[in-house]
Scaffold this motif. Structure first.
Motif, PDB file in Angstrom:
ATOM      1  N   TYR A  46       1.351   7.410 -11.472  1.00 15.20           N
ATOM      2  CA  TYR A  46       1.207   7.398 -12.923  1.00 15.20           C
ATOM      3  C   TYR A  46       2.408   6.754 -13.606  1.00 15.20           C
ATOM      4  CZ  TYR A  46      -2.723  10.474 -12.101  1.00 15.20           C
ATOM      5  OH  TYR A  46      -3.920  10.977 -11.673  1.00 15.20           O
ATOM      6  N   PRO A  47       2.253   6.291 -14.853  1.00 15.67           N
ATOM      7  CA  PRO A  47       3.381   5.707 -15.594  1.00 15.67           C
ATOM      8  C   PRO A  47       4.543   6.699 -15.671  1.00 15.67           C
ATOM      9  CG  PRO A  47       1.335   5.306 -16.761  1.00 15.67           C
ATOM     10  CD  PRO A  47       1.008   6.257 -15.636  1.00 15.67           C
ATOM     11  N   GLY A  48       5.736   6.201 -15.408  1.00 13.66           N
ATOM     12  CA  GLY A  48       6.931   7.043 -15.431  1.00 13.66           C
ATOM     13  C   GLY A  48       7.288   7.634 -14.087  1.00 13.66           C
ATOM     14  N   ASP A  49       6.380   7.553 -13.096  1.00 13.03           N
ATOM     15  CA  ASP A  49       6.670   8.075 -11.762  1.00 13.03           C
ATOM     16  C   ASP A  49       7.606   7.139 -11.018  1.00 13.03           C
ATOM     17  OD1 ASP A  49       4.965  10.176 -12.240  1.00 13.03           O
ATOM     18  OD2 ASP A  49       3.397   9.503 -10.845  1.00 13.03           O
ATOM     19  N   THR A  50       8.508   7.733 -10.229  1.00 10.49           N
ATOM     20  CA  THR A  50       9.396   6.954  -9.360  1.00 10.49           C
ATOM     21  C   THR A  50       8.621   6.607  -8.096  1.00 10.49           C
ATOM     22  OG1 THR A  50      11.331   8.100 -10.223  1.00 10.49           O
ATOM     23  CG2 THR A  50      11.590   6.971  -8.118  1.00 10.49           C
ATOM     24  N   ILE A  51       8.729   5.355  -7.675  1.00  9.19           N
ATOM     25  CA  ILE A  51       8.009   4.885  -6.496  1.00  9.19           C
ATOM     26  C   ILE A  51       8.685   5.440  -5.241  1.00  9.19           C
ATOM     27  CG2 ILE A  51       7.232   2.860  -5.205  1.00  9.19           C
ATOM     28  CD1 ILE A  51       5.959   3.085  -7.972  1.00  9.19           C
ATOM     29  N   SER A  52       7.914   6.146  -4.437  1.00  6.19           N
ATOM     30  CA  SER A  52       8.405   6.744  -3.198  1.00  6.19           C
ATOM     31  C   SER A  52       7.745   6.055  -2.010  1.00  6.19           C
ATOM     32  CB  SER A  52       8.069   8.235  -3.183  1.00  6.19           C
ATOM     33  OG  SER A  52       8.268   8.771  -1.902  1.00  6.19           O
ATOM     34  N   PRO A  53       8.505   5.721  -0.965  1.00  4.89           N
ATOM     35  CA  PRO A  53       7.908   5.080   0.212  1.00  4.89           C
ATOM     36  C   PRO A  53       6.793   5.912   0.851  1.00  4.89           C
ATOM     37  CG  PRO A  53      10.289   4.907   0.300  1.00  4.89           C
ATOM     38  CD  PRO A  53       9.957   5.811  -0.854  1.00  4.89           C
ATOM     39  N   ALA A  54       6.824   7.232   0.668  1.00  2.00           N
ATOM     40  CA  ALA A  54       5.787   8.094   1.242  1.00  2.00           C
ATOM     41  C   ALA A  54       4.424   7.848   0.592  1.00  2.00           C
ATOM     42  CB  ALA A  54       6.181   9.554   1.071  1.00  2.00           C
ATOM     43  N   ASP A  55       4.403   7.269  -0.602  1.00  2.00           N
ATOM     44  CA  ASP A  55       3.160   7.023  -1.333  1.00  2.00           C
ATOM     45  C   ASP A  55       2.650   5.597  -1.163  1.00  2.00           C
ATOM     46  OD1 ASP A  55       3.431   9.602  -2.290  1.00  2.00           O
ATOM     47  OD2 ASP A  55       4.356   8.963  -4.169  1.00  2.00           O
ATOM     48  N   LEU A  56       3.267   4.831  -0.252  1.00  2.00           N
ATOM     49  CA  LEU A  56       2.948   3.408  -0.121  1.00  2.00           C
ATOM     50  C   LEU A  56       2.568   3.044   1.304  1.00  2.00           C
ATOM     51  CD1 LEU A  56       5.977   1.977  -2.108  1.00  2.00           C
ATOM     52  CD2 LEU A  56       3.684   2.415  -2.982  1.00  2.00           C
ATOM     53  N   GLN A  57       1.935   1.891   1.422  1.00  2.00           N
ATOM     54  CA  GLN A  57       1.568   1.353   2.718  1.00  2.00           C
ATOM     55  C   GLN A  57       1.661  -0.165   2.643  1.00  2.00           C
ATOM     56  OE1 GLN A  57      -2.468   2.312   3.720  1.00  2.00           O
ATOM     57  NE2 GLN A  57      -2.365   1.396   5.737  1.00  2.00           N
ATOM     58  N   GLU A  58       2.159  -0.793   3.705  1.00  2.00           N
ATOM     59  CA  GLU A  58       2.167  -2.257   3.786  1.00  2.00           C
ATOM     60  C   GLU A  58       0.925  -2.680   4.558  1.00  2.00           C
ATOM     61  OE1 GLU A  58       5.742  -3.869   5.466  1.00  2.00           O
ATOM     62  OE2 GLU A  58       6.972  -3.159   3.815  1.00  2.00           O
ATOM     63  N   VAL A  59       0.176  -3.617   3.993  1.00  2.00           N
ATOM     64  CA  VAL A  59      -1.033  -4.123   4.644  1.00  2.00           C
ATOM     65  C   VAL A  59      -0.947  -5.643   4.736  1.00  2.00           C
ATOM     66  CG1 VAL A  59      -2.505  -2.212   3.915  1.00  2.00           C
ATOM     67  CG2 VAL A  59      -2.320  -4.222   2.472  1.00  2.00           C
ATOM     68  N   GLU A  60      -1.603  -6.189   5.747  1.00  2.00           N
ATOM     69  CA  GLU A  60      -1.625  -7.633   5.925  1.00  2.00           C
ATOM     70  C   GLU A  60      -2.548  -8.259   4.890  1.00  2.00           C
ATOM     71  OE1 GLU A  60      -2.326 -10.951   9.429  1.00  2.00           O
ATOM     72  OE2 GLU A  60      -2.423  -8.826   9.893  1.00  2.00           O
ATOM     73  N   VAL A  61      -2.115  -9.343   4.277  1.00  2.00           N
ATOM     74  CA  VAL A  61      -2.916 -10.050   3.278  1.00  2.00           C
ATOM     75  C   VAL A  61      -3.929 -10.916   4.015  1.00  2.00           C
ATOM     76  CG1 VAL A  61      -2.890 -11.732   1.400  1.00  2.00           C
ATOM     77  CG2 VAL A  61      -1.050 -10.062   1.599  1.00  2.00           C
ATOM     78  N   THR A  62      -5.204 -10.717   3.701  1.00  2.00           N
ATOM     79  CA  THR A  62      -6.259 -11.515   4.324  1.00  2.00           C
ATOM     80  C   THR A  62      -7.041 -12.334   3.300  1.00  2.00           C
ATOM     81  OG1 THR A  62      -7.765  -9.632   4.167  1.00  2.00           O
ATOM     82  CG2 THR A  62      -6.560  -9.905   6.244  1.00  2.00           C
ATOM     83  N   ASN A  63      -6.803 -12.103   2.023  1.00  2.00           N
ATOM     84  CA  ASN A  63      -7.502 -12.826   0.965  1.00  2.00           C
ATOM     85  C   ASN A  63      -6.688 -14.065   0.588  1.00  2.00           C
ATOM     86  OD1 ASN A  63      -8.709 -13.795  -1.336  1.00  2.00           O
ATOM     87  ND2 ASN A  63      -8.772 -11.826  -2.397  1.00  2.00           N
ATOM     88  N   PRO A  64      -7.169 -15.261   0.886  1.00  2.00           N
ATOM     89  CA  PRO A  64      -6.409 -16.473   0.563  1.00  2.00           C
ATOM     90  C   PRO A  64      -6.289 -16.710  -0.944  1.00  2.00           C
ATOM     91  CG  PRO A  64      -8.568 -17.062   1.427  1.00  2.00           C
ATOM     92  CD  PRO A  64      -8.443 -15.569   1.550  1.00  2.00           C
ATOM     93  N   ASN A  65      -7.095 -16.016  -1.755  1.00  2.00           N
ATOM     94  CA  ASN A  65      -7.051 -16.187  -3.208  1.00  2.00           C
ATOM     95  C   ASN A  65      -6.063 -15.245  -3.884  1.00  2.00           C
ATOM     96  OD1 ASN A  65      -9.081 -18.166  -3.118  1.00  2.00           O
ATOM     97  ND2 ASN A  65     -10.643 -16.576  -3.022  1.00  2.00           N
TER      98      ASN A  65
END
Length: 162
Positions: A46-65
């Protein structure tokens, strides 16, 4: 044609079709690997939340657009603040994030005024949130006078001379 010959001919056709399909997809699959990674939330942020690595995931980009200023690594967004709601599975636009404030409105801070070798210090409270290097308005706690000053890295505000 015997049953065995028909079976071999059918297998040859399947092998040829597979070879053609694989050669047609090869340029796309090599490009997908070259596009890198994108960061997506795994929960609603939500707006104002600090970004935590526990809430994220890195994914490979497959969409050329896929284009724009999306986050490409978790380290790039760690500790930043969300300016808008970030949804799970969607890329994170860097323009939707900001640095955390160095001073926050209503906090107790130190005002510093310097002329030459003379330095005067006083208690103050910011009237607005501020980043390092930003000019903000601050109320002097002792006199009640509102002054403007530049936010410094240590959380003090350097008052500008009039």
């Amino acid at each position: 044609m015997t049953f065995c010959q028909e079976k071999i001919t059918g297998l040859r056709r399947i092998a040829a079709a597979t070879l053609i399909a694989t050669s047609m997809l090869a340029p796309w699959s090599s490009r997908a690997g070259d596009m890198g990674y994108a960061v997506i939330p795994t929960v609603i942020i939500y707006p104002g939340d600090t970004i935590s690595p526990a809430d994220l995931q890195e994914v490979e980009v497959t969409n050329p657009n896929l284009a724009g200023d999306y986050a490409k690594s978790i380290d790039q967004v760690r500790g930043l603040i969300s300016k808008k709601t970030l949804l799970p599975g969607r890329t994170i636009s860097m323009s939707a994030l900001r640095e955390p404030f160095t001073v926050t409105r209503g906090a107790n801070i130190r005002l510093v005024f310097s002329i030459g070798a003379m330095t005067i210090s006083a208690a103050g409270t910011p009237l607005e949130d501020g980043f390092i290097g930003q000019l903000i308005r601050v109320r002097n706690m002792d006199s009640g006078v509102i002054v403007s000053g530049t936010v410094l890295a240590d959380g003090t505000v350097h008052v500008a001379a009039k």
